[in-house]
Each structure stands twice: as C-alpha cells, then as structure tokens.
Design a protein around this motif. Structure first.
Motif, mmCIF file in Angstrom:
data_model
loop_
_atom_site.group_PDB
_atom_site.id
_atom_site.type_symbol
_atom_site.label_atom_id
_atom_site.label_comp_id
_atom_site.label_asym_id
_atom_site.label_seq_id
_atom_site.Cartn_x
_atom_site.Cartn_y
_atom_site.Cartn_z
ATOM 1 N N ASN A 105 0.808 -1.213 0.000
ATOM 2 C CA ASN A 105 0.000 0.000 0.000
ATOM 3 C C ASN A 105 0.842 1.264 0.000
ATOM 4 N N GLY A 106 0.289 2.313 -0.588
ATOM 5 C CA GLY A 106 0.960 3.598 -0.591
ATOM 6 C C GLY A 106 0.643 4.402 0.662
ATOM 7 N N GLU B 173 -3.503 4.748 1.521
ATOM 8 C CA GLU B 173 -4.412 3.727 1.022
ATOM 9 C C GLU B 173 -5.028 2.930 2.175
ATOM 10 N N ASP B 174 -6.173 2.343 1.882
ATOM 11 C CA ASP B 174 -6.926 1.616 2.897
ATOM 12 C C ASP B 174 -6.509 0.151 2.991
ATOM 13 N N ARG C 200 -1.967 3.843 7.193
ATOM 14 C CA ARG C 200 -2.937 3.289 6.248
ATOM 15 C C ARG C 200 -4.355 3.281 6.832
ATOM 16 N N SER C 201 -5.315 3.524 5.964
ATOM 17 C CA SER C 201 -6.730 3.691 6.330
ATOM 18 C C SER C 201 -6.992 5.009 7.046
ATOM 19 N N HIS C 202 -6.029 5.924 6.991
ATOM 20 C CA HIS C 202 -6.181 7.254 7.569
ATOM 21 C C HIS C 202 -5.725 8.294 6.542
ATOM 22 N N ILE D 248 -1.236 -2.721 11.935
ATOM 23 C CA ILE D 248 -1.014 -1.801 10.818
ATOM 24 C C ILE D 248 -0.140 -0.633 11.259
ATOM 25 N N PHE D 249 -0.404 -0.118 12.458
ATOM 26 C CA PHE D 249 0.424 0.978 12.976
ATOM 27 C C PHE D 249 1.875 0.509 13.121
#
Length: 300
Positions: free
Chosen positions: A52-53, A110-111, A104-106, A119-120
């Motif tokens: 993810n970006g 990207e989600d 990510r998702s913030h 993820i963090f």
C-alpha cells in the motif's frame, strides 16, 4: 417449544450480526481530510508499507549542511498527519528534520481491510526504512514522537532492532479492554458483553493469531525495548485514562511524566511536556557531530 427455540435462534443470530456490524464500524476509522499543511518548508512524499501507498510530509532541518537527525511523528486512531502539526514547531526550532505520515486507512494513505495496532506497527517500520533512505538524514540519529495508537504501534515495533535511538509515546492506550471501552463510549454502549466479543472479532478479521497477540503486551514490549523510551500521559485525559500509564509503571521501570493538560490531545500544552521531551531527544540524538541546539534542561 419448537417455536421458542426458533425465536431464541433468531434473537441470537440478530445479536451476533449486530455485534459484527458494530465491530466493522469500530474497526473502520473515519477518514479525516488533511486540511492543514506545515508552516515551514516541506515536501510531499509517498512510500510503501506492504503493498500500500503511504502519504506524508518530509520537513528538512532548518540547519543546512551535513546529515541531520530526524524525528518521525505518528498520529493516533482516527486522526491524520495534519492533526500532528502541534508537535512540529518545537522540534523544528531545535534543528530536527521531521517526517509525518498518514497511517494506512487514515488521511490520504491507502486503505486496508481491517486495521489494528498491527497496521500501525508495520507503518512505523516502513517509515523508519524510508527515513533511512534519504540522503539528508543521519540514519543513526532517528527518533519517534507518537500519540495514542501511534505510540502503541511504536512501542510494539521497538521490540525489533530498527536502528532508532529514542521513542516518546504520548497518551498511549495499553490494554485492549481500555481501547474497546473508549470505542464503545462513543456509541454510549456498555463494555460487557460487547467488548470481549468485539475484540476477538477484530483480531479474527485482521488475521492476528493468539501467538501473535503476545507481541502486543506493552509491559513485555517495554522490557524488550531496543531503544530508549519516554512515556507521557495527562492525568486529565478523558478518553484514554492515565491509569494506563499507572498500569505500565507498576510493572516496568521506565522514564515517564504525568502532565495536567485537559483532554486526550493536549499533553504538549503543559510546559512540563517539552521541558522533558526536548532534553530526552537531545540526549539520545545529538551524536558526536550533532547539529541540534541544546535546549534548557530540567531535572527528570
């Protein structure tokens, strides 16, 4: 009897469905627009975490010449990099380069399907790797200043030898029950019986095994820390209570302070915050050829 059994099954099925939907909603952070930019020169950057970006800002040191120390600033759950502007000026004034990014998702990153502390943790590691790739940065002088869930992810990541020297974690949640209580409080719902069920569903959705969960024990992670750590929590935090820091210091001898600022996102408004955080970073990041000015120190 038959109809009573059917009715019970329908009620149970409806309850499980409700809990699942509530869990998915709780595990989907609200996307807050990145509506503010730094008041100092910066560069928009993108790097990869997994496939993810991740979008962010790189702020070069105000001191030219040579490789500078860098501090990575990490936001919490349901936030983004623009909400972390409050940390920029004091660190920039001391000569640090800075890296801020959206987990990510913030924000603009990207989600992913089911974000959790994992993820963090992964994005913290990816940010460190990206920072080390920049020619302006001294890869041996990197620190982290992280808020809330970002601090939790940083503490977990710091069990690995990432080559960083210092981590400041501000207002971190520690116990999964506390995290879930805070989430359910927003919906005005009780922790029991929903909380334990939702915690299990979250980890199932994220593909986190029980063995992997052992890595997320914060006192254990702090005992296994690979770099210096300093913890801050406000006694007036009305979202993640300061009893979380109490929980840690009962089990681990770790440098820390309590501040008196009101709310979950305002520790830095208490003068004690920077009077301790800046000397902590200076002590661990100035190096032999440090370019960072020495702040006025106060006893820790």
């Amino acid at each position: 009897m038959f109809f009573s059994l059917i009715a019970c099954l329908i009620i149970l099925s409806s309850f499980i469905t409700f809990v699942w939907i509530l869990t998915v909603k709780s595990q989907t952070p609200k996307k807050i627009v990145v509506d503010r930019t730094p008041d100092v020169p910066y560069e928009n950057v993108t790097f990869k975490s997994g496939t993810n970006g991740v979008k962010g800002w790189f702020i070069p040191s105000k001191i030219s010449g040579g490789k500078s120390p860098l501090i990575i600033i990490i936001h919490g759950w349901g936030s983004n990099r623009s909400r972390m502007k409050r940390y920029i000026k004091p660190l920039y004034s001391e000569g640090y380069s800075l890296l801020l990014f959206d987990v990510r998702s913030h924000g603009e990153s990207e989600d992913v399907k089911a974000p959790t502390v994992k993820i963090f943790r992964e994005d913290v590691i990816a940010a460190i790797q990206y920072a080390k790739s920049r020619n302006e940065i001294d890869p041996n002088r990197i620190g982290i200043l992280a808020h809330s869930f970002g601090g939790l992810g940083s503490i977990i990541a710091n069990q690995e030898d990432l080559g960083i020297q210092a981590v400041v974690a501000d207002s971190i949640p520690v116990q999964f029950s506390t995290i879930m209580k805070a989430a359910l409080k927003m919906y005005k719902m009780p922790y029991y019986p929903l909380g334990p069920m939702m915690i299990n569903i979250m980890f199932i959705r994220a593909g986190i095994s029980r063995n992997e969960l052992k890595e997320y024990d914060v006192p254990k992670a702090l005992r296994n820390r690979k770099s210096a750590v300093f913890l801050v929590h406000s006694k007036k935090d009305d979202f993640v209570p300061s009893t979380e820091l109490d929980y840690i210091v009962r089990q681990v001898d770790i440098p820390h302070i309590y501040v008196e600022s009101k709310g979950h996102r305002s520790s830095e408004t208490d003068p004690k915050f920077w009077n301790h955080v800046l000397p902590f970073f200076h002590n661990h990041l100035h190096g032999t050829g440090g370019q960072v000015s020495c702040p006025t120190k106060m006893p820790l």
